[in-house]
Motif scaffolding. Structure first.
Motif, PDB file in Angstrom:
ATOM      1  N   ARG A 506       0.828  -1.202   0.000  1.00  0.00           N
ATOM      2  CA  ARG A 506       0.000   0.000   0.000  1.00  0.00           C
ATOM      3  C   ARG A 506       0.862   1.251   0.000  1.00  0.00           C
ATOM      4  O   ARG A 506       0.594   2.224  -0.704  1.00  0.00           O
ATOM      5  N   ARG A 507       1.952   1.232   0.777  1.00  0.00           N
ATOM      6  CA  ARG A 507       2.835   2.395   0.835  1.00  0.00           C
ATOM      7  C   ARG A 507       3.659   2.545  -0.445  1.00  0.00           C
ATOM      8  O   ARG A 507       4.002   3.662  -0.854  1.00  0.00           O
ATOM      9  N   LEU A 508       3.982   1.426  -1.072  1.00  0.00           N
ATOM     10  CA  LEU A 508       4.782   1.471  -2.298  1.00  0.00           C
ATOM     11  C   LEU A 508       3.946   1.707  -3.548  1.00  0.00           C
ATOM     12  O   LEU A 508       4.492   2.076  -4.593  1.00  0.00           O
ATOM     13  N   ALA A 509       2.627   1.496  -3.464  1.00  0.00           N
ATOM     14  CA  ALA A 509       1.774   1.542  -4.662  1.00  0.00           C
ATOM     15  C   ALA A 509       1.871   2.868  -5.418  1.00  0.00           C
ATOM     16  O   ALA A 509       2.026   2.866  -6.648  1.00  0.00           O
ATOM     17  N   PRO A 510       1.781   4.033  -4.741  1.00  0.00           N
ATOM     18  CA  PRO A 510       1.893   5.290  -5.508  1.00  0.00           C
ATOM     19  C   PRO A 510       3.245   5.434  -6.196  1.00  0.00           C
ATOM     20  O   PRO A 510       3.333   5.982  -7.297  1.00  0.00           O
ATOM     21  N   LEU A 511       4.297   4.936  -5.558  1.00  0.00           N
ATOM     22  CA  LEU A 511       5.627   5.000  -6.153  1.00  0.00           C
ATOM     23  C   LEU A 511       5.724   4.047  -7.343  1.00  0.00           C
ATOM     24  O   LEU A 511       6.268   4.398  -8.394  1.00  0.00           O
ATOM     25  N   ASP A 512       5.165   2.836  -7.179  1.00  0.00           N
ATOM     26  CA  ASP A 512       5.167   1.885  -8.295  1.00  0.00           C
ATOM     27  C   ASP A 512       4.367   2.415  -9.478  1.00  0.00           C
ATOM     28  O   ASP A 512       4.707   2.153 -10.638  1.00  0.00           O
ATOM     29  N   ALA A 513       3.287   3.158  -9.180  1.00  0.00           N
ATOM     30  CA  ALA A 513       2.442   3.679 -10.254  1.00  0.00           C
ATOM     31  C   ALA A 513       3.178   4.695 -11.129  1.00  0.00           C
ATOM     32  O   ALA A 513       2.804   4.903 -12.290  1.00  0.00           O
ATOM     33  N   LEU A 514       4.219   5.312 -10.586  1.00  0.00           N
ATOM     34  CA  LEU A 514       5.000   6.261 -11.374  1.00  0.00           C
ATOM     35  C   LEU A 514       5.858   5.567 -12.423  1.00  0.00           C
ATOM     36  O   LEU A 514       6.341   6.207 -13.358  1.00  0.00           O
ATOM     37  N   ASP A 515       6.066   4.268 -12.253  1.00  0.00           N
ATOM     38  CA  ASP A 515       6.742   3.451 -13.270  1.00  0.00           C
ATOM     39  C   ASP A 515       8.144   3.984 -13.591  1.00  0.00           C
ATOM     40  O   ASP A 515       8.514   4.180 -14.753  1.00  0.00           O
ATOM     41  N   VAL A 516       8.920   4.232 -12.538  1.00  0.00           N
ATOM     42  CA  VAL A 516      10.297   4.717 -12.711  1.00  0.00           C
ATOM     43  C   VAL A 516      11.228   3.515 -12.703  1.00  0.00           C
ATOM     44  O   VAL A 516      11.305   2.793 -11.706  1.00  0.00           O
ATOM     45  N   HIS A 517      11.927   3.306 -13.814  1.00  0.00           N
ATOM     46  CA  HIS A 517      12.804   2.149 -13.969  1.00  0.00           C
ATOM     47  C   HIS A 517      14.195   2.589 -14.422  1.00  0.00           C
ATOM     48  O   HIS A 517      14.367   3.715 -14.911  1.00  0.00           O
ATOM     49  N   PRO A 518      15.187   1.704 -14.328  1.00  0.00           N
ATOM     50  CA  PRO A 518      16.546   2.089 -14.742  1.00  0.00           C
ATOM     51  C   PRO A 518      16.745   2.050 -16.256  1.00  0.00           C
ATOM     52  O   PRO A 518      17.703   2.634 -16.761  1.00  0.00           O
ATOM     53  N   GLU A 519      15.860   1.383 -16.992  1.00  0.00           N
ATOM     54  CA  GLU A 519      16.089   1.179 -18.426  1.00  0.00           C
ATOM     55  C   GLU A 519      16.173   2.457 -19.258  1.00  0.00           C
ATOM     56  O   GLU A 519      16.983   2.530 -20.193  1.00  0.00           O
ATOM     57  N   PRO A 520      15.343   3.497 -18.983  1.00  0.00           N
ATOM     58  CA  PRO A 520      15.370   4.669 -19.867  1.00  0.00           C
ATOM     59  C   PRO A 520      16.747   5.298 -20.040  1.00  0.00           C
ATOM     60  O   PRO A 520      17.087   5.742 -21.139  1.00  0.00           O
ATOM     61  N   GLN A 521      17.543   5.341 -18.985  1.00  0.00           N
ATOM     62  CA  GLN A 521      18.873   5.948 -19.114  1.00  0.00           C
ATOM     63  C   GLN A 521      19.691   5.217 -20.170  1.00  0.00           C
ATOM     64  O   GLN A 521      20.227   5.830 -21.099  1.00  0.00           O
ATOM     65  N   ALA A 522      19.766   3.897 -20.042  1.00  0.00           N
ATOM     66  CA  ALA A 522      20.564   3.120 -20.995  1.00  0.00           C
ATOM     67  C   ALA A 522      19.959   3.169 -22.397  1.00  0.00           C
ATOM     68  O   ALA A 522      20.689   3.239 -23.398  1.00  0.00           O
ATOM     69  N   GLU A 523      18.631   3.154 -22.463  1.00  0.00           N
ATOM     70  CA  GLU A 523      17.970   3.157 -23.774  1.00  0.00           C
ATOM     71  C   GLU A 523      18.197   4.474 -24.513  1.00  0.00           C
ATOM     72  O   GLU A 523      18.382   4.488 -25.731  1.00  0.00           O
ATOM     73  N   LEU A 524      18.170   5.593 -23.785  1.00  0.00           N
ATOM     74  CA  LEU A 524      18.407   6.884 -24.425  1.00  0.00           C
ATOM     75  C   LEU A 524      19.837   6.988 -24.956  1.00  0.00           C
ATOM     76  O   LEU A 524      20.063   7.447 -26.085  1.00  0.00           O
ATOM     77  N   ILE A 525      20.799   6.553 -24.155  1.00  0.00           N
ATOM     78  CA  ILE A 525      22.196   6.594 -24.594  1.00  0.00           C
ATOM     79  C   ILE A 525      22.429   5.636 -25.755  1.00  0.00           C
ATOM     80  O   ILE A 525      23.132   5.960 -26.728  1.00  0.00           O
ATOM     81  N   ALA A 526      21.815   4.451 -25.674  1.00  0.00           N
ATOM     82  CA  ALA A 526      21.971   3.483 -26.761  1.00  0.00           C
ATOM     83  C   ALA A 526      21.365   4.011 -28.057  1.00  0.00           C
ATOM     84  O   ALA A 526      21.934   3.836 -29.145  1.00  0.00           O
ATOM     85  N   ALA A 527      20.205   4.680 -27.965  1.00  0.00           N
ATOM     86  CA  ALA A 527      19.571   5.236 -29.157  1.00  0.00           C
ATOM     87  C   ALA A 527      20.437   6.326 -29.772  1.00  0.00           C
ATOM     88  O   ALA A 527      20.571   6.418 -31.002  1.00  0.00           O
ATOM     89  N   LEU A 528      21.045   7.175 -28.924  1.00  0.00           N
ATOM     90  CA  LEU A 528      21.935   8.206 -29.441  1.00  0.00           C
ATOM     91  C   LEU A 528      23.168   7.594 -30.085  1.00  0.00           C
ATOM     92  O   LEU A 528      23.598   8.032 -31.167  1.00  0.00           O
ATOM     93  N   SER A 529      23.739   6.578 -29.454  1.00  0.00           N
ATOM     94  CA  SER A 529      24.925   5.920 -30.009  1.00  0.00           C
ATOM     95  C   SER A 529      24.621   5.312 -31.380  1.00  0.00           C
ATOM     96  O   SER A 529      25.418   5.420 -32.320  1.00  0.00           O
ATOM     97  N   ALA A 530      23.458   4.682 -31.487  1.00  0.00           N
ATOM     98  CA  ALA A 530      23.068   4.082 -32.766  1.00  0.00           C
ATOM     99  C   ALA A 530      22.899   5.153 -33.835  1.00  0.00           C
ATOM    100  O   ALA A 530      23.302   4.963 -35.000  1.00  0.00           O
TER     101      ALA A 530
END
Length: 535
Positions: A506-530
């Motif tokens: 219950r306490r984590l639910a609002p935080l989980d709903a924000l859907d913050v994950h580590p993947e975007p950082q790597a994906e953005l850099i990988a997309a720029l590199s490509a």
């Protein structure tokens, strides 16, 4: 016609990068989040409204967007370039509410479909009618593009009159920025009275940052100060590194002063000649497209890492917030187990009832007291965990986000949920006791409620409840008592674990709903590199 040479692989890579940018989220209120969200939205607008359409269809007409601050004379300038009134001009501010795009009839198909500015509905309007009258029910007039055609503009160039970039209406400001992102040519209009204001200079610096093809128009310049104002404006441009930007001056005339919307052709002849030349001369057209497109592509080298860095900061903050919840609930969960092990539940009214059982206290009354004491222990632990989370989150910049407020987190709602869980455990315990009592091969089976009270006391009372185990063995036998106690003990642990886990979730639910994950950082850099590799 000279056009950009674009490989399909580059378009595919750029489209993939666009999808990564669109997927990036910055929901936590960190210091860099507003800038990151604005940069992401601006970059998406430039990719969707300009770069991808331009690279896919380089033969499309050039789009010159006329922008500037309130009252700069943008609509009057567009009307004068076209030679008739196509955009409303006047003293009322803001005048331009619905953006107007003007092109040659042969070019209308390029803008009637959603090649550029796909989020704006198209309307084709007779000049005497208001754009708002042509909208569908419920359609937002701020999200409409009015398309006009005229033979006075040559094929290959379109003009777009944008709302004020400093409009009092927030939607107009957002739309103005979005329209500028779709431009091959940025035409920035300012006046002799306001050429040093911050608003036009922000637009100029943005154009310089992206190395866009830029033109400036100094409007409403009194004849007696033309030379002095032009000199001072030129000096400011040179100081800002924009000394090579084409500059055009429009004198102060009665038509501009009174908002008539149409200036003499001679007043805008030089600007119109420049636009026509860049639309019809292949080399000039190629230079415009290449400069703006390459400037935007080059800007990705700094903008993408900035987005990636903020994505990493978002994940780090989310991880700290999550860790605070996990640590608080782990600690309180362990404390609950320890207190159950020590028999802390058998205290107060529950202990008093136990000492009076069975002579002066019924089994049901003892169970009621034990259930109430167990619920109080769990509520105390959950409340303590939430307080520790609140304290830890107050030290975090992202912890003040109202979106992270836990749903149903009041003491009353928590007490209600825990009460339901504990009463359910009691019912299941009574069912176990009834099963054990029914299976005995005796003519007089023990009272199931008394058996349930004894096993509950044995589980929750610790050393003070040793006699409860002895009484249970007398009624069920040693094997039956041990079997019931094991089953009831497992059930108790499961229910306690479930309560603590549910409150943690219950306490984590609002935080989980924000859907913050580590993947975007790597994906953005990988997309720029490509993209850099493909270029």
């Amino acid at each position: 016609m000279v056009t950009l040479d674009v490989r399909p692989q580059l378009l595919d890579t750029l489209s993939a990068l666009r999808d990564r940018v669109a997927a990036a989220r910055f929901p936590l209120p960190l210091a860099g989040a507003p800038r990151a969200r604005a940069n992401r939205d601006e970059l998406l607008a430039q990719l969707d409204d300009y770069l991808l359409p331009r690279l896919r269809e380089p033969e499309a007409p050039l789009l010159a967007v006329v922008g500037g601050s309130t009252g700069a004379g943008k609509s009057t300038l567009v009307n004068s370039l076209v030679g008739r009134r196509v955009s409303e001009a006047g003293v009322l501010r803001p005048t331009t509410r619905t953006p107007v795009l003007v092109c040659h009839p042969e070019d209308q198909h390029w803008f009637s479909r959603m090649r550029v500015l796909p989020d704006l509905a198209r309307v084709w309007e007779p000049r005497q009618e208001a754009a708002e009258d042509l909208l569908l029910p419920g359609e937002d007039p701020a999200r409409v593009l009015r398309v006009e055609t005229t033979d006075t503009l040559p094929p290959g160039i379109a003009l777009l009159d944008a709302p004020d970039i400093d409009s009092l209406v927030a939607d107009n400001r957002v739309l103005a920025a979005e329209l500028m992102c779709a431009a091959d040519i940025w035409i920035m209009v300012t006046t002799a009275a306001r050429y040093a204001d911050a608003v036009p200079w922000h637009l100029l610096r943005t154009a310089k940052e992206y190395d866009a093809t830029l033109v400036t128009v100094l409007d409403r310049v009194p004849h007696q100060v033309v030379s002095e104002v032009s000199r001072q404006y030129g000096a400011l441009l040179a100081k800002a590194g924009l000394g090579d930007v084409p500059r055009f001056t429009v004198p102060e005339l009665p038509e501009s002063a009174w908002g008539a919307g149409l200036l003499p052709a001679t007043a805008v002849a030089q600007l119109k000649s420049w636009l026509v030349h860049h639309a019809q001369d292949p080399a000039a057209r190629e230079h415009v497209m290449s400069r703006t497109a390459r400037g935007l592509l080059n800007s990705l080298k700094s903008r993408m890492p900035e987005l990636a860095a903020e994505a990493a900061a978002q994940y780090a903050a989310a991880l700290r917030l999550t860790s605070a919840v996990e640590a608080a609930y782990d600690s309180e969960h362990a404390r609950v187990r320890a207190r159950l092990q020590s028999g802390a539940v058998l205290a107060g009214d529950a202990l008093k009832r136990w000492r009076a059982f069975p002579l002066d206290c019924a089994a049901g009354e003892l169970l009621d007291a034990l259930v109430e004491s167990l619920a109080a222990l769990l509520l105390c632990s959950v409340t303590a965990a939430d307080e520790r989370v609140d304290e830890a989150w107050r030290r975090e910049p992202a912890g003040d986000d109202p979106a992270l407020a836990a749903g149903d987190s009041t003491v009353e709602s928590t007490e209600h949920r825990i009460g339901i869980a504990v009463r359910r455990w009691r019912r299941e315990l009574e069912e176990y006791a009834e099963e054990e009592s029914r299976d005995l091969e005796r003519s007089a089976a023990p009272d199931p409620e008394a058996v349930a009270a004894l096993v509950a006391t044995a589980l929750l009372g610790g050393r003070r409840a040793r006699t409860a185990g002895e009484g249970l063995a007398e009624r069920l036998g040693a094997h039956g008592a041990l079997r019931l106690r094991d089953r009831a003990g497992r059930l108790l642990n499961e229910r306690v674990d479930r309560v603590m886990q549910r409150e943690r979730e219950r306490r984590l639910a609002p935080l989980d709903a924000l859907d913050v994950h580590p993947e975007p950082q790597a994906e953005l850099i990988a997309a720029l590199s490509a993209l850099l590799k493909e270029r």
